[in-house]
Design a protein around this motif. Structure first.
Motif, PDB file in Angstrom:
ATOM      1  N   SER A 113      24.049  27.684  18.084  1.00 30.51           N
ATOM      2  CA  SER A 113      24.506  27.878  16.698  1.00 30.51           C
ATOM      3  C   SER A 113      23.370  27.742  15.696  1.00 30.51           C
ATOM      4  O   SER A 113      23.342  28.453  14.698  1.00 30.51           O
ATOM      5  CB  SER A 113      25.653  26.934  16.362  1.00 30.51           C
ATOM      6  OG  SER A 113      25.239  25.596  16.404  1.00 30.51           O
ATOM      7  N   THR A 114      22.407  26.842  15.966  1.00 31.11           N
ATOM      8  CA  THR A 114      21.276  26.708  15.042  1.00 31.11           C
ATOM      9  C   THR A 114      20.339  27.908  15.111  1.00 31.11           C
ATOM     10  O   THR A 114      19.603  28.179  14.167  1.00 31.11           O
ATOM     11  CB  THR A 114      20.483  25.417  15.311  1.00 31.11           C
ATOM     12  OG1 THR A 114      20.004  25.421  16.644  1.00 31.11           O
ATOM     13  CG2 THR A 114      21.337  24.180  15.060  1.00 31.11           C
ATOM     14  N   LYS A 115      20.388  28.629  16.222  1.00 27.05           N
ATOM     15  CA  LYS A 115      19.575  29.838  16.367  1.00 27.05           C
ATOM     16  C   LYS A 115      20.356  31.092  16.015  1.00 27.05           C
ATOM     17  O   LYS A 115      19.888  32.212  16.226  1.00 27.05           O
ATOM     18  CB  LYS A 115      19.046  29.927  17.804  1.00 27.05           C
ATOM     19  CG  LYS A 115      18.065  28.841  18.131  1.00 27.05           C
ATOM     20  CD  LYS A 115      17.605  28.914  19.555  1.00 27.05           C
ATOM     21  CE  LYS A 115      16.627  27.782  19.842  1.00 27.05           C
ATOM     22  NZ  LYS A 115      16.259  27.718  21.246  1.00 27.05           N
ATOM     23  N   ASN A 116      21.567  30.903  15.486  1.00 24.51           N
ATOM     24  CA  ASN A 116      22.446  31.989  15.065  1.00 24.51           C
ATOM     25  C   ASN A 116      22.853  32.922  16.196  1.00 24.51           C
ATOM     26  O   ASN A 116      23.088  34.104  15.973  1.00 24.51           O
ATOM     27  CB  ASN A 116      21.833  32.789  13.915  1.00 24.51           C
ATOM     28  CG  ASN A 116      21.765  31.987  12.652  1.00 24.51           C
ATOM     29  OD1 ASN A 116      22.651  31.185  12.367  1.00 24.51           O
ATOM     30  ND2 ASN A 116      20.703  32.164  11.890  1.00 24.51           N
ATOM     31  N   TYR A 117      22.918  32.403  17.433  1.00 24.38           N
ATOM     32  CA  TYR A 117      23.468  33.180  18.546  1.00 24.38           C
ATOM     33  C   TYR A 117      24.975  33.104  18.541  1.00 24.38           C
ATOM     34  O   TYR A 117      25.645  33.958  19.120  1.00 24.38           O
ATOM     35  CB  TYR A 117      22.957  32.661  19.892  1.00 24.38           C
ATOM     36  CG  TYR A 117      21.461  32.827  20.095  1.00 24.38           C
ATOM     37  CD1 TYR A 117      20.824  34.024  19.765  1.00 24.38           C
ATOM     38  CD2 TYR A 117      20.687  31.808  20.618  1.00 24.38           C
ATOM     39  CE1 TYR A 117      19.471  34.190  19.954  1.00 24.38           C
ATOM     40  CE2 TYR A 117      19.325  31.976  20.822  1.00 24.38           C
ATOM     41  CZ  TYR A 117      18.727  33.150  20.487  1.00 24.38           C
ATOM     42  OH  TYR A 117      17.386  33.314  20.681  1.00 24.38           O
TER      43      TYR A 117
END
Length: 49
Positions: free
Chosen positions: A42-46
């Motif tokens: 989620s922090t890498k926007n996956y």
């Protein structure tokens, strides 16, 4: 499957193979490991909730 065989496969087949391997691995993770994976993705926007 040898290293050179992978270049002869279609992208779609390879994609499905990778998804299957990832799904099998994810099913074996503990709750803490899943939460860590979720946070990382989620922090890498996956993952976009």
């Amino acid at each position: 499957m040898s290293y050179t065989d992978r270049f002869g496969q279609s992208e779609e087949y390879r994609r499905e193979e990778l998804i299957r391997k990832i799904e099998n691995s994810v099913e074996k993770l503990t709750l803490q490991e899943l939460e860590a994976l979720y946070y990382d993705m989620s922090t890498k926007n996956y993952i976009n909730d």
